[in-house]
Design an enzyme around this catalytic site. Sequence first.
Site, PDB file in Angstrom:
ATOM      1  CG  ASP A  89     -10.134 -23.357  13.875  1.00 40.76           C
ATOM      2  OD1 ASP A  89      -9.882 -24.189  15.209  1.00 40.76           O
ATOM      3  OD2 ASP A  89     -11.122 -22.859  14.805  1.00 40.76           O
ATOM      4  CD  GLU A 138     -14.946 -25.175  18.782  1.00 43.27           C
ATOM      5  OE1 GLU A 138     -15.804 -24.501  17.725  1.00 43.27           O
ATOM      6  OE2 GLU A 138     -14.276 -25.456  19.548  1.00 43.27           O
TER       7      GLU A 138
HETATM    8  C1  BGC Z   1     -11.392 -23.888  17.371  1.00 44.69           C
HETATM    9  C2  BGC Z   1      -9.412 -23.794  17.765  1.00 44.69           C
HETATM   10  C3  BGC Z   1      -9.153 -25.254  18.692  1.00 44.69           C
HETATM   11  C4  BGC Z   1      -9.215 -25.894  17.392  1.00 44.69           C
HETATM   12  C5  BGC Z   1      -8.403 -26.882  18.049  1.00 44.69           C
HETATM   13  C6  BGC Z   1     -11.363 -25.813  17.055  1.00 44.69           C
HETATM   14  O1  BGC Z   1     -12.909 -25.890  16.860  1.00 44.69           O
HETATM   15  O2  BGC Z   1     -12.011 -23.039  16.805  1.00 44.69           O
HETATM   16  O3  BGC Z   1      -9.790 -22.754  18.683  1.00 44.69           O
HETATM   17  O4  BGC Z   1      -7.700 -24.608  18.264  1.00 44.69           O
HETATM   18  O5  BGC Z   1     -10.814 -26.346  17.064  1.00 44.69           O
HETATM   19  O6  BGC Z   1      -9.443 -28.148  18.555  1.00 44.69           O
HETATM   20  C1  BGC Z   2     -13.485 -32.557  19.351  1.00 41.42           C
HETATM   21  C2  BGC Z   2     -12.705 -31.831  19.794  1.00 41.42           C
HETATM   22  C3  BGC Z   2     -12.335 -30.409  18.791  1.00 41.42           C
HETATM   23  C4  BGC Z   2     -12.859 -30.010  18.337  1.00 41.42           C
HETATM   24  C5  BGC Z   2     -12.744 -28.842  16.895  1.00 41.42           C
HETATM   25  C6  BGC Z   2     -14.149 -31.150  17.927  1.00 41.42           C
HETATM   26  O1  BGC Z   2     -15.721 -32.760  17.348  1.00 41.42           O
HETATM   27  O2  BGC Z   2     -14.259 -33.617  19.057  1.00 41.42           O
HETATM   28  O3  BGC Z   2     -11.971 -32.125  19.503  1.00 41.42           O
HETATM   29  O4  BGC Z   2     -11.569 -29.252  19.453  1.00 41.42           O
HETATM   30  O5  BGC Z   2     -13.891 -30.845  17.132  1.00 41.42           O
HETATM   31  O6  BGC Z   2     -13.778 -27.830  16.790  1.00 41.42           O
END
Ligand code: BGC
Ligand code: BGC
Length: 850
Positions: A331, A532
């Site tokens: 991740d 998140e």
């Molecule tokens: C998330 C994932 C996601 C990845 C890519 C991460 O922060 O936990 O679920 O696939 O970002 O955007």
């Molecule tokens: C990004 C997102 C990404 C995420 C994952 C962010 O900082 O802007 O594009 O999916 O982090 O955690």
Amino acid sequence: MKTTFKLNALAIATLVGSVTALSGCSNDGNVENINAEAQSKTAKIWPKLSIAVKKDPVIEAKIVDYLQKMTLEQKVAQMIQPEIRDITVEDMRKYGFGSYLNGGGAFPNGDKHATPNDWVALAEKMYQASIDDSVDGIAIPTMWGTDAVHGHNNVIGATLFPHNIGLGAANNPELIEKIAAITAVEVMATGIDWVFAPTVAVVRDDRWGRTYEGYSEDPQIVRDYSAAIVNGLQGRADSDFLSDKRVISTVKHFIGDGGTVDGDDQGDNVTTEQELFDIHAQGYVGGLSAGSQSVMASFNSWHGKKNHGNKYLLTDVLKTRMGFDGFVVGDWNGHGQIKGCTNESCPQAINAGLDIFMVPTGAWKPLYENTISQVKTGEISMDRIDDAVARVLRVKLRAGLFDKPSPAKRQFSGKTELIGAKEHREVAKEAVRESLVLLKNKNNILPLSPKQNVLIAGDAADNIGKQSGGWSITWQGTNNKNVDFPGATSIYSGLKNQISAAGGKAILSADGTFEQRPDVAIVVFGEEPYAEGHGDRDNLEFERGNKKSLVLLNSLKEQGIPVVAVFISGRPMWVNSELNASDAFVAAWLPGTEGAGIADVLLKSADDKVQYNFTGKLSFSWPKTAIQTAVNKGDENYDPLLPYGFGLAYGDKNVLADDLDEDSKLDNSALTNMNVLVGAPVAPWRLLLKSGDKILDVSSSTHEFGAIKYRTEDKTVQEDARQFDFSGAEKASAEIVTSFAEDTIAYLEANGVISFDIKLNDELTNDVVLAMTCSGSCGASIDLADIVDKSIENEWQSVSIDLGCFAKQGVNFASLTSPFSLRSNGKASISVANIQLVPNKADEATLSCK
Ligand code: BGC
Ligand code: BGC
């Protein structure tokens, strides 16, 4: 010259052979390393899965062939997954990355309104650069991964389905397979190969910000759905598996993400191994058996150890024992969180069994270089690299990436009409109808006749962004307007269409005011979008400290207008007061772009018949108090407000009266001080420096950074204070921040202060301010000169400020992003120590705002 680590054909044949024999074990000695007793314990808990996709000898032979030809550099490139914002097409040509991604809210050319053809154009350029062997000497097609987690949600105009929590309430695996198949088609229309879904977290504490990404608190639905989604995305193993209508799926996040302590995002899961399997692994049983080709490692820890570095879980359990032969992708810089690792260097993750690093930001380049040198020094074995690359190639070969036409020439590519196609939206609407759960229906007020005068109120009534939640165009789902969702229908417009057609009248009034008295009001309200950790909460009270929706419901009720509440949320919440104020109450979760599904169920047809009954049932127990955050079916003393599986249908007897207990049971009396900087910044808080537009994360004991100089200082003990010297050359600040907003409202409610020790090393000018910030663009500041004693120089003084002073200026303590920032345009030298939030001290504060 590139160093080539060539294995002889026999060695690789043996490697791949043993991989087959051991069903995916990584042949780096781990099997021998687990002693017999441990193996049998593992075997007792974790089954060998019966996986629908079998090894194909032709593919395995090709893998051997590739591994023989590839250089170490080419192999490591297969294991690096950068992000579109951080690489160019030329980087792809030069390095030949095995894959790349767009994060949430990342678009081709940085253009939120990029068209499907813009997406295809980028996919085509990256693909062509990857198979151009003129610089890196090899032609292996790359693959693009994206978070299509409720439809192709980064793309303007796509069909957005209800988030998983709503789909769980529908409990209909066939429908779920259809949804996944449609998602695959919309993803293919943009030239993308791979989807980071399904999320199979079994959510046990609803304070978690990702609760809505889970289908249920119960493993059964998750297991069935995982298989259905994988079948829908990839095609079934025995029919059109990874055909030109399908995409690669990812079961995520391995493992235990839904079971962290206090529902903390990226936190620690401390369940037993048996529970880890029984509760948290069921989605893997379903999805991997159906043949999902990849698994994403989770940010969380299990008993204090980050999963990205857990060899037992990634290798022994997942690959060796369960027999998973696809690849494990990390991740978002998750490897950097392993003890001893940084984003730029992490042999531990590879050695634990991670096959692809997801490495956004500029870290990809040092990570690539460091990984190569770690193989050369023997820190990472060549066998481990070969195993990882074999897994990546196996998936690419199974997906036909070597034979499929280039992204621009695939059958659906650029077919704009597929994005948000009418038939797709019909399925999404069906999912909305089936996801609605009726919690209350006093006097059978629902369904409503559409021939009446209906007031449609609430800030979510005509707000497609709010009804779609996080992971909708942008990562957090924020900063969207209805025009960002062309082709979508708000809840209001769905209602209005049917009411007008039947001869009734629909009046939109977000604040509930009206000129002509309505017969009934539908009030649509709920949580603001989040994703998140930003969605992590302290407790489950809805609109804590700001009961604006309740005020609206009550004002309608007091005027004698029957009220139907439609509640938009990513989790069950404590809404007893809102339930009491409503005649009917519908949990609508996060329905996505097809708001009209709600009208289909709430309204009768023009000829007075029920159109669609409620069929949704709670896949999460509904809490009785704000602190009943981890209430799950099967618990000892299980006592929710409404149990798992609850959901009224038309004609059912109503169960909730109007006098539910309105005491949240939140108790701030046990609240202790929150340390922000005591000795050092205390997690989740960290210190950064800003000068002009530049930002620096503090990483050592001194920094000279533009207009600000920083060093640690000794107050009571060594290095317990921080000194900041502002030069005045440009605007500068020292800020204590957190990546994810913190819910600190309890401190405000408990008459709290922010307290700190401060020392003026020079005469204080007026242009130093102390600021706080919160999510969105809220914030407030206070002149330092108003709170310190300017006559005391070079001596420490203790200061405390009533949090109410900041709240009055608009700080939302439920989502605090910085409790303490010193900003100055001028010259100043200031030291601080012991920054804390302290309850019950507002009356004695240096600055009180009562
Ligand atoms: C998330 C994932 C996601 C990845 C890519 C991460 O922060 O936990 O679920 O696939 O970002 O955007
Ligand atoms: C990004 C997102 C990404 C995420 C994952 C962010 O900082 O802007 O594009 O999916 O982090 O955690």
